[in-house]
Design an enzyme around this catalytic site. Structure first.
Site, mmCIF file in Angstrom:
data_model
loop_
_atom_site.group_PDB
_atom_site.id
_atom_site.type_symbol
_atom_site.label_atom_id
_atom_site.label_comp_id
_atom_site.label_asym_id
_atom_site.label_seq_id
_atom_site.Cartn_x
_atom_site.Cartn_y
_atom_site.Cartn_z
ATOM 1 N N ILE A 109 78.279 45.461 75.384
ATOM 2 C CA ILE A 109 77.849 44.186 74.817
ATOM 3 C C ILE A 109 79.029 43.221 74.740
ATOM 4 O O ILE A 109 78.937 42.170 74.131
ATOM 5 C CB ILE A 109 77.259 44.427 73.407
ATOM 6 C CG1 ILE A 109 78.248 45.218 72.525
ATOM 7 C CG2 ILE A 109 75.939 45.182 73.504
ATOM 8 C CD1 ILE A 109 77.747 45.503 71.112
ATOM 9 N N HIS A 125 71.900 46.298 77.331
ATOM 10 C CA HIS A 125 71.779 46.324 75.870
ATOM 11 C C HIS A 125 72.074 44.954 75.271
ATOM 12 O O HIS A 125 72.398 44.837 74.095
ATOM 13 C CB HIS A 125 72.707 47.390 75.272
ATOM 14 C CG HIS A 125 72.218 48.782 75.518
ATOM 15 N ND1 HIS A 125 73.035 49.884 75.516
ATOM 16 C CD2 HIS A 125 70.961 49.255 75.769
ATOM 17 C CE1 HIS A 125 72.311 50.981 75.780
ATOM 18 N NE2 HIS A 125 71.063 50.618 75.928
ATOM 19 N N CYS A 133 67.428 33.622 64.951
ATOM 20 C CA CYS A 133 67.252 33.809 63.509
ATOM 21 C C CYS A 133 66.062 34.744 63.270
ATOM 22 O O CYS A 133 64.970 34.530 63.816
ATOM 23 C CB CYS A 133 67.003 32.462 62.830
ATOM 24 S SG CYS A 133 66.493 32.659 61.102
ATOM 25 N N CYS A 136 63.240 32.296 61.019
ATOM 26 C CA CYS A 136 62.418 31.241 61.621
ATOM 27 C C CYS A 136 62.372 31.316 63.148
ATOM 28 O O CYS A 136 61.641 30.555 63.783
ATOM 29 C CB CYS A 136 62.930 29.870 61.186
ATOM 30 S SG CYS A 136 64.565 29.474 61.855
ATOM 31 N N CYS A 157 71.235 31.288 59.240
ATOM 32 C CA CYS A 157 70.561 30.100 59.765
ATOM 33 C C CYS A 157 70.411 29.082 58.622
ATOM 34 O O CYS A 157 70.521 29.453 57.443
ATOM 35 C CB CYS A 157 69.191 30.554 60.256
ATOM 36 S SG CYS A 157 68.110 29.279 60.907
ATOM 37 N N GLY A 195 82.747 55.595 82.431
ATOM 38 C CA GLY A 195 82.937 55.491 80.991
ATOM 39 C C GLY A 195 81.687 55.516 80.147
ATOM 40 O O GLY A 195 81.518 54.671 79.265
#
Ligand code: CNA
Length: 249
Positions: A109, A125, A133, A136, A157, A195
């Site tokens: 990531i 991923h 958010c 909302c 948010c 890895g």
């Protein structure tokens, strides 16, 4: 690495026009980002350090909804330092620069493949590139919430809801593009897996599907044994940067 094996790997990589690469946290440990399951990995310490009921709770969507603090504390480890691509990330980008078609599927990531200059990367991923958010549903770009990541505080948010980076947590579905690749693995001359403990499903099924579909030579570089070592023609239990350096990276 043994010189015979090195020569064999160099021939395979040199002769392949299309290489499918599957990477995991181990390609980024040299950049200072801990992996999960290695001996110095995150799971060995977060439970006590972050006060978690079980180590994986840090990336569990149900747990995150009730207690997002540990996740943002981990994120700080990634963003408060100047994280740069490793030699192995750069090696893959160099192969692409030489005219090879390098298709990367990463479980990571950290966005380091893109930073190194690789053009064809699926972060199965997700990543911190975008966020949403949980209250909302408002969408955010990385720059909107980067300061909170660096500070290690919970991103909020305007509506008061928690902003969750678009990372796939345990209990969430992977991107549709990943399932499409699982169904139709890209045509390839060589599979390179770097890895990863090959334990997180369904991501770890991808390299196995590539082999099932194309029956091409396969190389695994991972410090520790994995449950699927026997599926590979060549298994190297050594440091990834060292191997890539020996291959000319
Ligand atoms: P993992 O289960 O932590 O396994 C990593 C593997 O890499 C281990 O088997 C180690 O032995 C091996 N390893 C570590 N350093 C090296 C090295 N220098 N050379 C060779 N081998 C090394 O991680 P996986 O990627 O298999 O698990 C998938 C998870 C981890 C995904 O959901 C990722 O999002 C997640 N993760 C990502 C990052 C990141 O983005 N950099 C960091 C930590 C965890």
């Amino acid at each position: 690495m043994d010189s015979g094996l090195l020569a064999e790997l160099a021939t395979l990589v040199g002769g392949a026009r299309r290489i499918t690469v599957f990477t995991g946290a181990g390609i980024s440990t040299a950049a200072g980002i801990p992996d999960f399951r290695g001996p110095d990995g995150l799971y060995a310490r977060v439970e006590a350090e972050y006060g978690l009921p079980w180590p994986e709770a840090i990336f569990d969507i149900g747990y995150f909804r009730t207690r997002p603090e540990p996740f943002f504390r981990f994120s700080r480890e990634l963003f408060a330092q100047d994280v740069r691509p490793t030699l192995a990330h750069r090696y893959l980008a160099t192969l692409e620069g030489q005219g090879k078609a390098i298709r990367i599927v990463t479980q990571n990531i950290d966005m380091l493949h893109e930073k190194a200059g690789s053009g064809d990367v699926l972060a199965c991923h997700g990543s911190y590139r975008t966020a949403r958010c949980l209250g909302c549903g408002r969408a955010y770009g990385h720059d909107d919430f980067a300061p909170a990541l660096v500070a290690g505080t919970v991103c909020r948010c305007g509506c008061g809801g928690v902003i969750k980076p678009d990372i796939v947590f345990f209990g969430e579905r992977l991107p549709d593009e990943f399932y499409a690749l699982l169904e139709h693995p890209p045509e390839t001359d060589l599979l390179l897996v770097l890895g990863t403990s090959l334990t997180v499903q369904p991501a770890c099924l991808f390299p196995l599907r590539v082999l099932e579909e194309w029956r091409v030579p396969a190389i695994l570089v991972n410090r520790e044994p994995t449950p699927y070592d026997r599926a590979f023609d060549h298994v190297v239990h050594e440091d990834i940067d060292q191997v890539c350096r020996e291959l000319g990276g």
